[in-house]
Design a protein around this motif. Structure first.
Motif, PDB file in Angstrom:
ATOM      1  N   VAL A 191     -18.891  -6.642   2.911  1.00  9.54           N
ATOM      2  CA  VAL A 191     -18.072  -5.435   2.856  1.00  9.54           C
ATOM      3  C   VAL A 191     -16.588  -5.768   2.676  1.00  9.54           C
ATOM      4  O   VAL A 191     -16.047  -6.648   3.356  1.00  9.54           O
ATOM      5  N   ASP A 192     -15.957  -5.055   1.775  1.00 13.91           N
ATOM      6  CA  ASP A 192     -14.513  -5.227   1.567  1.00 13.91           C
ATOM      7  C   ASP A 192     -13.762  -4.238   2.467  1.00 13.91           C
ATOM      8  O   ASP A 192     -13.066  -4.637   3.396  1.00 13.91           O
ATOM      9  N   ASN A 193     -13.933  -2.971   2.204  1.00  9.06           N
ATOM     10  CA  ASN A 193     -13.293  -1.911   2.998  1.00  9.06           C
ATOM     11  C   ASN A 193     -11.830  -2.200   3.343  1.00  9.06           C
ATOM     12  O   ASN A 193     -11.442  -2.211   4.508  1.00  9.06           O
ATOM     13  N   GLY A 194     -11.022  -2.458   2.351  1.00 14.01           N
ATOM     14  CA  GLY A 194      -9.586  -2.652   2.557  1.00 14.01           C
ATOM     15  C   GLY A 194      -9.148  -4.096   2.739  1.00 14.01           C
ATOM     16  O   GLY A 194      -7.952  -4.391   2.763  1.00 14.01           O
ATOM     17  N   ARG A 195     -10.101  -4.998   2.862  1.00 17.00           N
ATOM     18  CA  ARG A 195      -9.717  -6.385   3.123  1.00 17.00           C
ATOM     19  C   ARG A 195      -8.974  -7.022   1.954  1.00 17.00           C
ATOM     20  O   ARG A 195      -8.017  -7.762   2.158  1.00 17.00           O
ATOM     21  N   SER A 196      -9.422  -6.739   0.727  1.00 20.19           N
ATOM     22  CA  SER A 196      -8.726  -7.330  -0.429  1.00 20.19           C
ATOM     23  C   SER A 196      -7.287  -6.874  -0.506  1.00 20.19           C
ATOM     24  O   SER A 196      -6.415  -7.641  -0.907  1.00 20.19           O
ATOM     25  N   SER A 197      -7.043  -5.630  -0.105  1.00 24.18           N
ATOM     26  CA  SER A 197      -5.660  -5.177  -0.230  1.00 24.18           C
ATOM     27  C   SER A 197      -4.782  -5.839   0.829  1.00 24.18           C
ATOM     28  O   SER A 197      -3.604  -6.079   0.597  1.00 24.18           O
ATOM     29  N   ILE A 198      -5.350  -6.175   1.984  1.00 21.76           N
ATOM     30  CA  ILE A 198      -4.568  -6.928   2.970  1.00 21.76           C
ATOM     31  C   ILE A 198      -4.324  -8.343   2.440  1.00 21.76           C
ATOM     32  O   ILE A 198      -3.246  -8.907   2.575  1.00 21.76           O
TER      33      ILE A 198
END
Ligand code: SF4
Lengths: 490, 261
Positions: free
Chosen positions: A299-306
């Motif tokens: 799951v990514d759920n915002g992790r790539s943007s961090i």
């Protein structure tokens, strides 16, 4: 997703902006409980200190862990692909989810395909983050959290207040009441042994009847395609071994490159989390068991943007040990629910604004900037610097409340003019001396609700200095030796 | 050595004797000290509130004002940390070199005494009292003037070493050696409830250890704890390290006649 968020009592406020000081008020006001909470977590922090002391290479391990994580993040795409290849080769099925909704849909799809009605779950903050439980329940699927703490709060319909000790905000008596209501234990019972036994019997039944087990993942190994789950109760093993279907849900940041790296993290994790040398069970899953299925949801759920943001990237190093919560003097006194987010405390205050800045804008200010979290963190996330960076970001985005911004503007204007500053200071001190106490210590002066203002001296330092014959004469208090001159770097 | 005395704005206004004591202390060690009166505030309140852009002009002034000195010495770990660690991203281009020069010679008082004053010059008057040392967070975890309990390293302890040189002083042992007092600048007001709860338990730790006086290198932490103690009528006193080392009386910041409650 929103309609599920409001299903739980404690999460009803999650979509509106949460003000930490307001949310903390009732917890702080209950002095007895607040002190107990503070003491319980400080006890864990001290246990952690003793365990960390027992390893001479502690600081070296932290550095190693931090660099390993940084390296993984820098090459995340390659490592994720390698992980998928190896896991698939071992017989697991790998799924990719961009966000919480996709994650939930994948899990539901798997359960429906296998005609699953009853699920046991263990060790997953990620499914909490995705609000999986209410989502599945709405589809008529029974989900039982099997970690004792998780089960307690599930019965109470509350969110966890800590990522490792989800029910730390509750006392024995509260648990007794909950179990009396839901499990039929004796009224007024608060003996932990008796209550644990009752929970065990109740859960055994659920384990035996479950058709699928969902677990979290503490570490996923790119080199082998294996995943590791750490528990103290052994329930993840039961949940993954009894039913034929095992679904392991993980954030993409859980990856580490090699099997050989695992030791670094296992040594740091348990010591930082609970002050144990190692968790009781560290279960390694490589492919499905015979006749079973293993599905891994990434799951990514915002992790790539961090990951894309220089100031906050290191937050992805987090191994969710909870040490920053245990050490945080604000968390200990305001309780996990005051953060109104799945991950509370220092790391939660960094991660939550990344998910929704407006909603969580008060969290980076729920911090005295003492820096204890940064020094306790086993993977060296500069937490208090990131909280400070968030404050600037919130300022830049124009999300600072007027009550914070205006006084700063006024002060900055004053500080830019030394003469004016001196005059204003004089007035301030004069007012403090002559005005009646009740006027200077009114309710509008937040400082003075519980604190006295300092006694105002007649003279400031700068006016004293001006009145002296400065800098010509010196005022030695001990007899100085005029002969010897100070030496550098003694 | 020509020292520029960097006096935190609230010390200037509310605790002038802390600055006087710092001045006396440095001069007694043979230093030539000057207080450049153009200084006001280092900009920390703005930067910590998320208004770093408002701190830029203050930071630039600071560098300008303190450029001429060999060293900049400050009786506050927190304000020193602002200059040493948090000015960094406020300067770019031409102004950077001047900033770096000032940053590299800015020191907290105990740091300066430890590094640049020969041991034989550090002779302090007797202080026959039971002392609880409050390790201020920014001195401890930003400037590293002491070893904090989270890290497994044996670091220096400049404040502790100075106290050791004071005749007749007794250090009490605290349960939580380096817990935050809850001041935290604007945190004390924005999160008043938690701040007060933190302060009260910090004070209670000192009281339980039977301290007569809480000593710290940062007057801001002490101002917060003193505010709580005055409200409660606690017999505990607070003193800045510089005042103690200068031989001030234990009542220096606590004039009973002026006490209002
Ligand atoms: S930020 Fe660090 S201390 Fe906090 S939970 Fe994550 S790994 Fe643990």
């Amino acid at each position: 997703m929103d309609r599920y968020q409001s299903r739980r009592k404690g999460t009803t406020t999650m979509k509106s902006t949460v003000d930490h000081p307001t949310a903390a008020k009732p917890f702080v006001a209950n002095q007895e409980r607040m002190k107990w909470h503070d003491g319980a977590l400080w006890f864990v922090r001290e246990k952690r200190d003793r365990q960390a002391h027992s390893i001479p290479e502690w600081e070296y391990l932290r550095e190693l862990a931090s660099q390993t994580k940084a390296h993984t993040q820098a090459n995340l795409a390659e490592y994720l692909e390698a992980f998928e290849r190896q896991a698939t080769a071992a017989g697991a099925v790998v799924h990719w989810a961009a966000d919480a909704e996709e994650h939930n849909a994948i899990v539901l799809g798997l359960l429906q395909k296998n005609n699953v009605q009853r699920v046991v779950k263990s060790k997953s903050m990620l499914t909490e983050e995705c609000h999986l439980n209410p989502y599945l329940e709405a589809q008529g699927i029974e989900v039982v959290d099997t970690d004792l703490g998780e089960r307690i709060i599930q019965l109470r319909d509350e969110p966890p207040s800590h990522i490792v000790l989800p029910a730390i905000h509750l006392k024995k008596g509260d648990v007794g009441e909950t179990f009396h209501e839901h499990l039929g234990t004796e009224k007024g019972a608060s003996d932990p042994k008796y209550l644990t036994e009752a929970a065990r019997q109740h859960l055994r039944d659920r384990f035996l009847n479950a058709q699928a087990g969902i677990t979290g993942v503490n570490f996923a190994i790119a080199e082998t395609g294996g995943v590791t789950v750490c528990t103290n109760e052994g329930n993840a093993d039961l949940g993954a071994s009894l039913p034929p279907l095992h679904i392991a849900c993980m954030g993409i940041e859980k990856l580490i490159p090699r099997q050989a790296d695992l030791g670094i993290f296992l040594r740091l994790l348990a010591r930082s989390a609970t002050g144990q040398p190692i968790t009781t069970y560290s279960s390694h899953f490589l492919g499905p068991r015979e006749g079973g299925q293993l599905h891994i949801v990434l799951v990514d759920n915002g992790r790539s943007s961090i990951r894309d943001r220089d100031e906050f990237r290191e937050a992805l190093n987090c191994i969710r040990c909870g040490a920053c919560m245990n050490t945080c003097p604000v968390y200990r006194r305001s309780g996990g629910h005051s953060y109104a987010s799945v991950v509370p405390g220092p790391i939660g205050s960094v991660l939550s604004p990344a998910a929704d800045t407006e909603q969580h804008k008060s969290l980076p200010f729920a911090c005295s900037l003492c820096g204890s979290c940064t020094d306790v963190c086993p993977v060296k996330i500069p937490l208090h610097h990131q909280l400070l960076a968030w404050r600037q970001e919130i300022g830049r985005e124009g999300l600072l409340p007027v009550s914070k911004r205006m006084p700063m503007k006024a002060a900055a204007a004053l500080f830019a003019r030394p003469r004016l500053f001196a005059v204003a200071g004089w007035f301030g001190r004069f007012a403090l001396r002559v005005l009646p106490h009740a006027l200077t210590h009114n309710r509008l002066n937040t400082w003075a609700v519980a604190r006295e203002l300092p006694i105002a001296p007649k003279k400031s330092f700068r006016s004293w200095y001006r009145d002296q014959d400065r800098p010509a004469n010196s005022l030695p208090i001990v007899t100085p030796d005029p002969e010897s001159s100070p030496t550098k770097n003694r | 050595m020509h020292i520029g005395l960097f006096v935190p704005c609230y010390v200037d206004q509310f605790y002038p004797d802390v600055a006087v004591a710092t001045l006396e202390l440095l001069e007694s060690c043979g230093m030539q000290v000057e207080f450049p009166s153009a200084q006001t505030c280092c900009g920390q309140p703005m930067a910590n509130t998320g208004c770093a852009e408002m701190a830029v002009p203050l930071a630039e002034r600071f560098v300008e004002i303190f450029q001429p000195y060999d060293f900049v010495v400050c009786p506050s770990g927190s304000c020193t940390a602002m200059v040493v660690h948090h000015y960094d991203h406020l300067f770019s281009g031409e102004k950077r070199a001047a900033f770096e020069a000032v940053r590299d010679k800015t020191l907290e008082l105990s740091q300066f005494l430890e590094r640049y004053v020969p041991a034989e010059k550090l002779n302090f008057p007797s202080f026959p009292h039971r002392v609880g040392l409050h390790q201020s967070c920014h001195g401890l975890r930003e400037l590293r003037i002491g070893a904090c309990s989270e890290r497994m390293v044996t670091g220096n302890d400049s404040v502790g070493e100075l106290l050791e040189r004071v005749p007749d002083l007794t250090r009490v042992t605290l349960k939580r050696a380096d817990e935050c007092c809850g001041f935290g600048g604007t945190f004390a007001v924005a999160e008043a409830d938690v701040s007060v709860a933190m302060g009260l338990s910090r004070v209670a730790d000192h009281a339980a250890a039977d301290a007569e006086v809480i000593v710290a290198g940062d007057m801001s932490c002490l101002m917060h704890m003193q505010g709580l103690m005055r409200r409660d009528g606690s017999p505990l006193r607070v003193m800045h390290l510089a005042q103690l080392l200068c031989g001030r009386s234990i009542d220096i910041n606590h004039d009973a006649k002026e006490q209002r409650r």
